[in-house]
Design an enzyme around this catalytic site. Structure first.
Site: not given
Ligand code: GLN
Length: 493
Positions: A80, A155, A179
């Site tokens: 990532k 994400s 994410s």
């Molecule tokens: N979707 C969640 C957020 O927007 C989690 C994101 C993540 O785990 N990096 O914060």
């Protein structure tokens, strides 16, 4: 003829060791798969053909000289793009870091390389990992391999899409509120968030430091456990790194679930969960019961407030972490008459709307006069969540829920309404607040042909039992290692 790109880690390793497959062949099959799918998926921000080819050649040469580098010898892995990689552009999905080439590797990347992995490239993500769909990427969204009009989740959407499509055998993601697990669920692959502190965060571009954790995305539970064995370990460069023992996470795979106590989280397996997701979830729970698990329903009353607490704590921490992007130290700079003006212009040009929203929310939540009402209150809820989990784990070995209340949604369908996007994380966020591990395993497909994920949660450092239950869910599900339609022809099924 099926492609080596579709092998599991265990199968590929056996092939490589036995001389039936070379690291070069495996890498070229992976590149071929990327050529076939990337125009539609955009899972990668950078593919590093040159260095990956050199590394694969070196792996083959080492083996020819009788040297097996480690458990990931010759395995193509994607990272990532919020983990820094030496001499390879790292953007965190943000225009503010366009062109930024870090001088060092994140500890997790070093661990992969030392184990013999070949780094294929860097995957797309929501800017600074803030989002649930990759639509917040500063470089355009990724698509879901099962239906390219839909999101891959986020994400770590690029990582999940790449593994599902076979343009990486394994990928690293980061999970602050879901994410890793949510995109894995939406893409029909396995995604695992370890106990906080198990994998070093050194070199992970910080979003919310008390919640962030790196973990594996793979096609099988065994591959996830094997990858975690490589990347977990104490790191003096991360002050929150765990100092105790790190067991072999594969030790209990195949032991079954007889006698294990499984708690179904009442608050996360009823209202708000799509009926098709719920029915696949229930079937998987039934299969655990058939396997001898003792299933009960468990109530965690604080779950209702976890999402709200997260959306105060995560933005608060992000507002502090992102202060370093000032136009001086990294990446983009837009000039101005004064330093202040330069920083303001740089940030206005470099940060996207969601990141801006989070910085503003977080700054507000931390400001004098509001601190106790917002941030302080959220920290109290976090304590309640931890207490709820601690109490629950006195009576059960693992907790289970759906991973995501819905399957992959249409690109663009939720971007106008941040709240509807935030709600997608309702089942995954509690484990981040508690610092405990969680995994998503595919268990079925909905009427539109989209994957459904099953979440297993365990107490802190409960990875062995987590993988044990996950392996049983995987075995019992009707999933059978399915591939998305777009690669079926190449896969040879
Ligand atoms: N979707 C969640 C957020 O927007 C989690 C994101 C993540 O785990 N990096 O914060």
């Amino acid at each position: 003829m099926s492609s080596p790109a579709d092998l599991t880690l265990a199968e590929a390793s056996a092939g490589l060791r036995g001389g039936k497959l070379s690291a070069r062949e495996l890498l070229e099959a992976t590149f071929d798969r990327a050529s076939l799918t990337e125009a539609e998926l955009h899972a990668y921000l950078t593919i590093d053909h040159e260095n990956a080819r050199a590394a694969a050649a070196a792996a083959d040469e080492a083996q020819a000289n009788g040297l097996w580098v480690g458990p990931l010898h010759g395995i193509p892995v994607a990272i990532k793009d919020n983990m820094v990689t030496a001499a390879l552009q790292t953007t965190a999905g943000s225009q503010i870091l366009a062109g930024y080439v870090p001088p060092y590797d994140a500890t997790a990347v070093t661990a992969l390389k030392s184990a013999g992995a070949i780094i294929v490239g860097k995957t797309n993500l929501d800017e600074f990992a803030m989002g649930s769909s990759t639509e917040n990427s500063g470089y355009g969204p990724s698509a879901n391999p099962w239906d390219t009009t839909r999101v891959p989740g986020g994400s770590s959407g690029g990582s999940a899409a790449a593994v599902a499509a076979g343009s990486a055998m394994i990928a690293l993601g980061s999970d602050t509120g879901g994410s890793i697990r949510q995109p894995a669920s939406l893409c029909g692959v396995v995604g695992m968030k370890p106990t906080y502190g198990l994998v070093s965060r050194y070199g992970l571009i910080a979003f919310a430091s008390s919640l962030d954790q790196i973990g594996p995305i793979s096609r099988t539970v065994e591959d996830a456990a094997a990858t975690l064995e490589v990347i977990a370990g104490h790191d003096p460069l991360d002050a929150t790194s765990y100092r105790g023992e790190y067991p072999r996470y594969r030790s209990l795979l195949g032991e079954g679930v007889s006698g294990l106590r499984v708690g179904v989280v009442a608050e996360l397996s009823g209202a708000g969960i799509h009926p098709e997701v719920l029915s696949a979830f229930r079937s998987a729970v039934d299969s655990l019961a058939e396997g001898g698990a003792i299933v009960s329903e468990v109530s965690l009353p604080s779950m209702e407030y976890a999402l709200s607490a997260y959306y105060l704590i995560a933005p608060a921490e992000c507002s502090a972490n992102l202060a370093r992007f000032d136009g001086v130290r990294y990446g983009l700079r837009v000039d101005g008459a004064t330093v202040e003006e330069m920083t303001a212009r740089t940030r206005a040009a470099g940060f996207g709307p969601e990141v801006t929203r989070r910085i503003l929310l977080g700054t507000y939540a931390l400001s004098a006069g509001y601190y106790d009402a917002f941030y302080g209150q959220a920290q109290k809820v976090r304590t309640l969540v931890i207490q709820d989990f601690t109490r629950a784990y006195e009576g059960v070995d693992v907790l289970v829920s759906p991973t995501s209340p819905i399957t992959a949604f249409e690109l663009g369908s939720r971007t106008e309404d941040p709240l509807s996007m935030y709600l997608v994380d309702v089942c995954t966020i509690p484990s981040n607040l508690a610092g405990t591990p969680g995994i998503s395993v595919p268990v079925g497909i909905d009427g539109a042909g989209l994957p459904i994920g099953f979440q297993i949660m365990a107490p802190a450092l409960g990875e062995e039992v987590l993988f044990r239950v996950a392996a049983e869910v995987e075995r019992a599900s009707a999933w059978n290692n399915r591939r998305p339609p777009m690669v079926e022809a190449d896969h040879g099924v």
